[in-house]
Scaffold this motif. Sequence first.
Motif, PDB file in Angstrom:
ATOM      1  N   UNK A 103     -12.847 -48.036  73.729  1.00 22.43           N
ATOM      2  CA  UNK A 103     -12.282 -47.203  73.173  1.00 22.43           C
ATOM      3  C   UNK A 103     -10.747 -47.600  72.997  1.00 22.43           C
ATOM      4  N   UNK A 104     -10.354 -48.258  73.965  1.00 18.24           N
ATOM      5  CA  UNK A 104      -9.011 -48.828  73.883  1.00 18.24           C
ATOM      6  C   UNK A 104      -8.923 -49.952  72.775  1.00 18.24           C
ATOM      7  N   UNK A 105     -10.090 -50.828  72.592  1.00 14.17           N
ATOM      8  CA  UNK A 105     -10.066 -51.932  71.484  1.00 14.17           C
ATOM      9  C   UNK A 105     -10.063 -51.159  70.200  1.00 14.17           C
ATOM     10  N   UNK A 106     -10.801 -50.162  69.992  1.00  9.96           N
ATOM     11  CA  UNK A 106     -10.896 -49.334  68.453  1.00  9.96           C
ATOM     12  C   UNK A 106      -9.473 -48.768  68.299  1.00  9.96           C
ATOM     13  N   UNK A 107      -8.788 -48.303  69.405  1.00  8.96           N
ATOM     14  CA  UNK A 107      -7.428 -47.638  69.100  1.00  8.96           C
ATOM     15  C   UNK A 107      -6.490 -48.631  68.710  1.00  8.96           C
ATOM     16  N   UNK A 108      -6.458 -50.002  69.353  1.00  9.24           N
ATOM     17  CA  UNK A 108      -5.722 -51.033  69.039  1.00  9.24           C
ATOM     18  C   UNK A 108      -5.905 -51.518  67.615  1.00  9.24           C
ATOM     19  N   UNK A 109      -7.213 -51.625  67.174  1.00 12.07           N
ATOM     20  CA  UNK A 109      -7.554 -52.076  66.120  1.00 12.07           C
ATOM     21  C   UNK A 109      -7.151 -51.294  64.816  1.00 12.07           C
ATOM     22  N   UNK A 110      -7.168 -49.945  65.184  1.00 15.52           N
ATOM     23  CA  UNK A 110      -7.050 -48.769  64.286  1.00 15.52           C
ATOM     24  C   UNK A 110      -5.420 -48.927  63.908  1.00 15.52           C
ATOM     25  N   UNK A 111      -4.655 -48.718  64.931  1.00 19.50           N
ATOM     26  CA  UNK A 111      -3.291 -48.635  64.872  1.00 19.50           C
ATOM     27  C   UNK A 111      -2.600 -50.094  64.117  1.00 19.50           C
ATOM     28  N   UNK A 112      -3.261 -51.376  64.455  1.00 17.13           N
ATOM     29  CA  UNK A 112      -2.820 -52.267  63.897  1.00 17.13           C
ATOM     30  C   UNK A 112      -3.032 -52.551  62.469  1.00 17.13           C
ATOM     31  N   UNK A 113      -4.166 -51.715  62.136  1.00 16.26           N
ATOM     32  CA  UNK A 113      -4.471 -51.718  60.615  1.00 16.26           C
ATOM     33  C   UNK A 113      -3.515 -50.807  59.844  1.00 16.26           C
ATOM     34  N   UNK A 114      -3.213 -49.739  60.429  1.00 17.65           N
ATOM     35  CA  UNK A 114      -2.300 -48.640  59.876  1.00 17.65           C
ATOM     36  C   UNK A 114      -1.174 -49.148  59.758  1.00 17.65           C
ATOM     37  N   UNK A 115      -0.637 -49.938  60.915  1.00 14.42           N
ATOM     38  CA  UNK A 115       0.702 -50.538  60.618  1.00 14.42           C
ATOM     39  C   UNK A 115       0.840 -51.693  59.652  1.00 14.42           C
ATOM     40  N   UNK A 116      -0.191 -52.344  59.514  1.00 15.40           N
ATOM     41  CA  UNK A 116      -0.393 -53.501  58.475  1.00 15.40           C
ATOM     42  C   UNK A 116      -0.171 -52.748  57.156  1.00 15.40           C
ATOM     43  N   UNK A 117      -1.045 -51.861  56.979  1.00 16.33           N
ATOM     44  CA  UNK A 117      -1.220 -50.938  55.707  1.00 16.33           C
ATOM     45  C   UNK A 117       0.316 -50.637  55.225  1.00 16.33           C
ATOM     46  N   UNK A 118       1.037 -49.845  56.148  1.00 19.84           N
ATOM     47  CA  UNK A 118       2.341 -49.352  55.855  1.00 19.84           C
ATOM     48  C   UNK A 118       3.251 -50.408  55.647  1.00 19.84           C
ATOM     49  N   UNK A 119       3.280 -51.578  56.443  1.00 17.99           N
ATOM     50  CA  UNK A 119       4.000 -52.745  55.968  1.00 17.99           C
ATOM     51  C   UNK A 119       3.953 -53.254  54.942  1.00 17.99           C
ATOM     52  N   UNK A 120       2.759 -53.432  54.267  1.00 14.79           N
ATOM     53  CA  UNK A 120       2.262 -53.964  52.902  1.00 14.79           C
ATOM     54  C   UNK A 120       2.918 -53.093  51.900  1.00 14.79           C
ATOM     55  N   UNK A 121       2.715 -51.547  52.287  1.00 15.60           N
ATOM     56  CA  UNK A 121       3.453 -50.653  51.303  1.00 15.60           C
ATOM     57  C   UNK A 121       4.843 -50.741  51.143  1.00 15.60           C
ATOM     58  N   UNK A 122       5.554 -50.890  52.387  1.00 13.97           N
ATOM     59  CA  UNK A 122       6.954 -51.287  52.331  1.00 13.97           C
ATOM     60  C   UNK A 122       7.315 -52.475  51.659  1.00 13.97           C
ATOM     61  N   UNK A 123       6.485 -53.510  51.676  1.00 13.84           N
ATOM     62  CA  UNK A 123       6.846 -54.973  51.028  1.00 13.84           C
ATOM     63  C   UNK A 123       6.874 -54.628  49.621  1.00 13.84           C
ATOM     64  N   UNK A 124       5.763 -53.817  49.145  1.00  9.36           N
ATOM     65  CA  UNK A 124       5.613 -53.867  47.737  1.00  9.36           C
ATOM     66  C   UNK A 124       6.806 -52.912  47.236  1.00  9.36           C
ATOM     67  N   UNK A 125       7.208 -52.063  47.796  1.00 12.73           N
ATOM     68  CA  UNK A 125       8.321 -51.182  47.193  1.00 12.73           C
ATOM     69  C   UNK A 125       9.413 -52.133  47.196  1.00 12.73           C
ATOM     70  N   UNK A 126       9.782 -52.970  48.118  1.00 11.38           N
ATOM     71  CA  UNK A 126      10.779 -53.795  48.233  1.00 11.38           C
ATOM     72  C   UNK A 126      10.912 -54.791  47.006  1.00 11.38           C
ATOM     73  N   UNK A 127       9.672 -55.202  46.693  1.00 11.29           N
ATOM     74  CA  UNK A 127       9.488 -56.280  45.591  1.00 11.29           C
ATOM     75  C   UNK A 127       9.585 -55.307  44.262  1.00 11.29           C
ATOM     76  N   UNK A 128       9.271 -54.122  44.276  1.00 16.45           N
ATOM     77  CA  UNK A 128       9.555 -53.424  43.004  1.00 16.45           C
ATOM     78  C   UNK A 128      11.209 -52.993  42.940  1.00 16.45           C
TER      79      UNK A 128
END
Length: 232
Positions: A21-46
Motif C-alpha cells: 500500500x505504501x508503494x502504491x501511494x508513493x507511485x501515485x503521488x509521484x505520478x501526480x507531482x510529475x503531471x502537475x510539473x509538466x503542466x507548469x512547464x508547458x504553461x511556462x513555455x507558452x
Amino acid sequence: MCTPIIFLIIYLVTLIRFLASKHRTQKALQWWSCRQSIKLFQEAEKIRDGLLQESFAIRRSLEMLSVDNLELSFNKTQDCLKQIDQFHQSLVQLSDRLFPAYLQDSLPLAIHCLLEPWRTSHPHLYFHIDMPAYWRQESVGCSLTVVRALEELLRITLPEVLTPISIDISLEEQQNIGQLIVRITYPEPYTLISSSSLPELKFLCETFKILTSGKCFYRIKNLSVVWYFCWK
C-alpha cells in the motif's frame, strides 16, 4: 506450537500489505507531482513563446508611434488596440488554466470553466453537463483536486484521434457525499478497452483518494465507462 507460527504468518501478511500500500501511494503521488510539473512547464513555455513575444510586439508598435504626432492614423491605433485585446485575452486564459475561475465560490462554475476550452477545441467530443444551481461550500484545496482530477481523466481517456465520443458529466450530493460522475461513451469496444485499462488511471484514483480521503472507481456497461469521484 502452532499459535506463534500463525501469529508470525499474520504479521508477515500484514507487513507485506502495508508495504504494498505504501508503494502504491508513493507511485501515485509521484505520478501526480510529475503531471502537475509538466503542466507548469508547458504553461511556462507558452508564456515564453507567446505572451512575452506579444508584449514585445506591442512595445515595438508603441515605440514606432511618434510621441509628438497628434494625428495618429486610425488603422495604427486600431492595430495597437487589437494587439492589447489579444494580449489581455491570453492572460485571462493563462489565469484560468493555472487556477480555474470561480473555484473559490462555486465548484459547478469552475467545472464549466474547465470544460469550455475542451468544447471549443474538440468539436468531435459531445459534452452534456448537468450541474446543480447551488452547491455546498467546499475548501479550495478539495475543489482544486476535483477539477484537476477531471482534467487528468479527460487527458488520459480521450484519444487524440477525431473519434466522436459522448461525455456526460454531473455533480451530485447524496447524504453529505459529493459525487462527480463522468460517463464516457466510445464508438467501438477497442477504444473503450484501450482507454480504460491505462496504468495512469490507477494512479489517478489512488491520488484522488489520498488527497480527498474519498473514493474513486469506475464501472463498464456496454460501450460506456462511468467514473465516480466521491468525497465528503
